[in-house]
Design an enzyme around this catalytic site. Sequence first.
Site, PDB file in Angstrom:
ATOM      1  N   LYS A  53      31.771 -27.049  47.045  1.00 50.90           N
ATOM      2  CA  LYS A  53      30.384 -27.349  46.671  1.00 50.90           C
ATOM      3  C   LYS A  53      30.153 -28.863  46.638  1.00 50.90           C
ATOM      4  O   LYS A  53      29.134 -29.362  47.114  1.00 50.90           O
ATOM      5  CB  LYS A  53      30.056 -26.713  45.306  1.00 50.90           C
ATOM      6  N   GLN A  97      30.604 -22.513  36.997  1.00 52.17           N
ATOM      7  CA  GLN A  97      31.447 -21.704  37.878  1.00 52.17           C
ATOM      8  C   GLN A  97      32.000 -20.501  37.110  1.00 52.17           C
ATOM      9  O   GLN A  97      32.548 -20.636  36.018  1.00 52.17           O
ATOM     10  CB  GLN A  97      32.598 -22.581  38.414  1.00 52.17           C
ATOM     11  N   ASP A 120      21.763 -21.331  40.811  1.00 51.67           N
ATOM     12  CA  ASP A 120      22.475 -20.103  41.202  1.00 51.67           C
ATOM     13  C   ASP A 120      21.530 -18.893  41.148  1.00 51.67           C
ATOM     14  O   ASP A 120      21.835 -17.838  41.692  1.00 51.67           O
ATOM     15  CB  ASP A 120      23.638 -19.832  40.216  1.00 51.67           C
TER      16      ASP A 120
END
Length: 283
Positions: A53, A97, A120
């Site tokens: 990322k 995460q 997200d």
Amino acid sequence: MDSKLISGKEVSARIKEQVKKEVMMLNSQGVFPKLSVIIVGENPASLTYVKGKHKDCAECGIVSENIALPETVSQADLLAEIERLNNDDSVHGILVQLPLPKHIDEYAVINAISPTKDVDGFTAVNVGNMNIGKDCFTPCTPQGCIDMLDYAGIDMTGKDVVVIGRSNIVGKPVSVLALQRSATVTICHSKTKNIADKTRMADIVIVAVGRAGFLTGDMLKPGAVVIDVGINRNSEGKLCGDADFDSCIDVVSKITPVPGGVGLMTRANLLKNTIKSAKNCLK
Ligand code: NAP
């Protein structure tokens, strides 16, 4: 064979080119898109994903910061860190995460992220807005599946779509997005009877099960399209999807490869969502 492949490399490269242009436009207006990634502990897969990322952000001119917290961090400290980022105007996207250690309530943590920075698309607010078709951050993997179908010129209107898997991060949201494109959607899961009878009727099969080679060619109608979300290791340790590529390729009209498929789209859509958030600052 190549003409049957929907390449995640091609589609994600297009998205990245667009993101780079938008970053330059934002920079010229004094906005410097920034993504903050929180990682708890040292899960090797998570470390690899997070590294990817940051690499993607650097490639596109997005500022990214890594906040590494120990496995033993308390939920209160993690929530305080999220609150700090929520209140930091220089941060446009916040990503925690997953998975988190067992002592931390994942739902509480995800929903502590401001919905306006939830790149997200996992907070209840964004999930709810997606479900009712309002503007939101759509989750990156499901959106990536739809982007690949769009890129391949496949109109989903009236198509029979079978989704295998009903997780909150893939199966459910991709079903909603397909429904929004006016597909007729059937969702299968571990309790579904006779899955092959359903997939044989499908124009498009989206498979997100987490089992190598689960979807075989004999489960498909000739000319079907397969979007393979799975990321697995086969018995030889090789990366592979949920579709048994060798038996599917002769039957399908289009299929996404693994690697080089949906995984790259997930990464690209995170960048797209970060830019969307940064652009909201101009409004
Ligand atoms: P998950 O949370 O484990 O969900 C798997 C789903 O598959 C569940 O709904 C489960 O049904 C269903 N299932 C399991 N065994 C089945 C069977 N024998 N028959 C029918 N359905 C079955 O997994 P996930 O997070 O959605 O991920 C799925 C796959 O996609 C994994 O390989 C993961 O690594 C991959 N993935 C890839 C990306 C990407 O960027 N490409 C992103 C996320 C995930 P129940 O609900 O009944 O248990």
